[in-house]
Motif scaffolding. Structure first.
Motif, PDB file in Angstrom:
ATOM      1  N   ARG A  32     -34.708 -10.365  86.688  1.00 31.28           N
ATOM      2  CA  ARG A  32     -34.241  -9.128  86.060  1.00 31.28           C
ATOM      3  C   ARG A  32     -35.135  -8.719  84.885  1.00 31.28           C
ATOM      4  NH1 ARG A  32     -29.334  -6.405  86.009  1.00 31.28           N
ATOM      5  NH2 ARG A  32     -29.015  -5.105  84.159  1.00 31.28           N
ATOM      6  N   TYR A  33     -35.583  -9.700  84.092  1.00 32.41           N
ATOM      7  CA  TYR A  33     -36.396  -9.405  82.906  1.00 32.41           C
ATOM      8  C   TYR A  33     -37.866  -9.753  83.114  1.00 32.41           C
ATOM      9  CZ  TYR A  33     -31.870  -9.015  80.618  1.00 32.41           C
ATOM     10  OH  TYR A  33     -30.598  -8.641  80.275  1.00 32.41           O
TER      11      TYR A  33
ATOM     12  N   LYS B  91     -31.094  -9.454  73.929  1.00 29.24           N
ATOM     13  CA  LYS B  91     -31.222  -8.455  74.995  1.00 29.24           C
ATOM     14  C   LYS B  91     -30.120  -8.591  76.047  1.00 29.24           C
ATOM     15  CE  LYS B  91     -34.765  -6.117  77.652  1.00 29.24           C
ATOM     16  NZ  LYS B  91     -34.608  -4.895  76.865  1.00 29.24           N
ATOM     17  N   PRO B  92     -29.863  -9.771  76.651  1.00 33.41           N
ATOM     18  CA  PRO B  92     -28.749  -9.840  77.622  1.00 33.41           C
ATOM     19  C   PRO B  92     -27.389  -9.632  76.978  1.00 33.41           C
ATOM     20  CG  PRO B  92     -29.675 -12.016  77.221  1.00 33.41           C
ATOM     21  CD  PRO B  92     -30.591 -11.046  76.571  1.00 33.41           C
TER      22      PRO B  92
ATOM     23  N   LEU C 234     -25.831  -6.773  79.047  1.00 30.75           N
ATOM     24  CA  LEU C 234     -24.856  -7.271  80.005  1.00 30.75           C
ATOM     25  C   LEU C 234     -23.605  -7.829  79.356  1.00 30.75           C
ATOM     26  CD1 LEU C 234     -27.351  -9.180  82.334  1.00 30.75           C
ATOM     27  CD2 LEU C 234     -26.479  -6.863  82.621  1.00 30.75           C
TER      28      LEU C 234
ATOM     29  N   VAL D 175     -26.320 -15.859  75.832  1.00 27.68           N
ATOM     30  CA  VAL D 175     -27.199 -16.860  76.424  1.00 27.68           C
ATOM     31  C   VAL D 175     -27.634 -17.829  75.331  1.00 27.68           C
ATOM     32  CG1 VAL D 175     -29.358 -17.245  77.680  1.00 27.68           C
ATOM     33  CG2 VAL D 175     -28.000 -15.197  78.128  1.00 27.68           C
TER      34      VAL D 175
END
Length: 435
Positions: A1-2, A20-21, A25, A29
């Motif tokens: 995805r990244y 970022k996640p 989303l 993490v």
């Protein structure tokens, strides 16, 4: 995805990527999971480091094929006992070589840098300057360590590429011992100069005052041996007055420029000389020469060296670098595929945790000391250790003193009820005692 994100932002730190996640989303993490995700993405983009060393011969042949005239040399170790191990690699592209010989300034700066990663080493570089004072890359090499043998090997290959103008070239370095010895071996007759910043780093170990610093840099930037300091801008403006310029006459355009009562400078426009010596060194007229040019109503640009013209600048970049195809399109060679170099700790590598202070850096700085108190054990009462490290048997501690109850203000009705309850208690006790 990244994967596309890491392709563009490969230098991003892991803690920055963790946000970022979470933002996109809504998933939190952990640090190590984000770290392994980054490592996996970079391997997918750039491939394994071991596999890249195996194709070093294919890369060298592709560079020489697509950029004809380029010099690429690879040196391996353990040839007698295969498999061989990668040791060194030198590369000087033909476009860089032609541009330097065409119009770059005849000065080469040499230095080395640390390479980080799974297989650390040293990157040796040689750069010059074009006519616009921009850095011009000339040659580079990857070696196992920075010593006399590696510097000699690097300089020897460079001399073979540019030996046509070797007699007029000046080499500049940071005065490293191994590099100075390599200069004496490969180019014993060349002019050698040293970086002023590195000289000042050693100079201020014994003379670190601000006055010494100003004297040092004035002497380093002086254009004549006996000058010692630069002429200030205020004096330069006074020179531009025509009354300070006197033409001496004769066939040559010779002038005398008065700066003060006891200071005069001679200028010759035909021979392009000035006692200040800046014109001869830089190729651009100084304030004394400019005043004489204004006196004769001449064009100042005609007295600037041709190296600063647009035509000469274009000659430096007239040769172009040709792009290389991807690794899948490289021509495969029949040479033995080398293994990566063994891990070797680099000598004199600076610590990444704490920078060493230079001489005079903390001069006048006072450190705050913590007041020293003597430890006393709360178990045995002896000094020099605490209760956790006490080896004496447990001592019965005195009972804690009872704390006095806090008195609270009472109302008359409360005090009357208290007295009645106390009388009833006394009466009940008395009856109990009688029976």
């Amino acid at each position: 995805r990244y994967l596309d994100y890491w392709r563009l932002e490969s230098e991003t730190k892991v803690d920055t990527f963790q946000k970022k996640p979470l933002k996109g989303l809504g998933i939190e993490v952990g640090y190590y999971k984000a770290y392994y995700a980054k490592e996996k993405a970079l391997k997918m983009i750039y491939g394994e480091a071991d596999e890249q060393y195996k194709r070093v011969w294919d890369y060298a042949e592709t560079v020489k094929k697509d950029n004809e005239g380029s010099s690429v040399f690879v040196q391996l170790g353990n040839i007698e006992k295969p498999p061989p191990v990668f040791k060194r690699m030198y590369m000087c592209l033909d476009a860089c070589k032609k541009g330097f010989l065409a119009r770059c300034r005849p000065i080469i700066g040499v230095d080395g840098y640390h390479l980080k990663g799974p297989y650390p080493g040293q990157l040796l570089t040689e750069v010059s300057k074009d006519d616009n004072c921009n850095i011009y890359a000339l040659a580079s090499a990857i070696v196992e360590v920075e010593n006399r043998d590696s510097w000699t090997w690097f300089l020897d290959l460079l001399v073979k590429d540019i030996e046509a103008t070797l007699g007029n070239i000046t080499f500049m370095s940071d005065r490293q011992k191994e590099l100075v010895e390599a200069f004496a071996t490969v180019v014993p007759n060349a002019e050698i100069r040293y970086c002023c910043r590195h000289i000042w780093s050693n100079f201020k170990l014994n003379w670190a005052r601000e006055a010494y610093k100003q004297i040092f840099w004035k002497a380093a930037m002086a254009y004549t041996k006996g000058q010692g300091c630069l002429i200030h801008y205020g004096v330069d403006k006074k020179i531009l007055y025509e009354k300070n310029v006197h033409e001496m006459g004769g066939a040559d355009k010779e002038f005398k420029v008065e700066i003060s009562i006891d200071e005069r400078v001679r200028v010759n426009l035909d021979k392009k000389t000035c006692d200040y010596n800046k014109w001869e060194l830089t190729g651009t007229p100084c304030a004394h020469v400019f005043a004489c040019i204004l006196k004769k109503r001449m064009d100042p640009e005609s007295f600037v060296h041709e190296a600063y013209t647009k035509e000469m600048y274009k000659k430096t970049y007239s040769s172009h670098l040709k792009p290389l195809p991807g690794p899948k399109q490289w021509d495969k060679t029949d040479y033995l595929q080398p293994l990566p170099p063994p891990y070797k700790k680099q000598p004199a590598r600076p610590s990444s945790k704490k920078r060493r202070n230079e001489g005079g850096e903390n001069e006048g700085r006072q450190s705050v000391k913590r007041r020293w108190t003597k430890k006393t054990c709360s178990n045995c009462g002896q000094a020099g250790h605490s209760m956790k490290g006490c080896k004496n048997p447990d001592v019965s501690r005195p009972q804690q003193r009872k704390t006095k109850q806090r008195k609270t203000a009472t109302t008359p009705s409360q005090s009357q009820n208290t007295q009645e309850s106390s009388i009833s208690d006394v009466g009940a006790t008395g009856l109990q005692m009688v029976t």
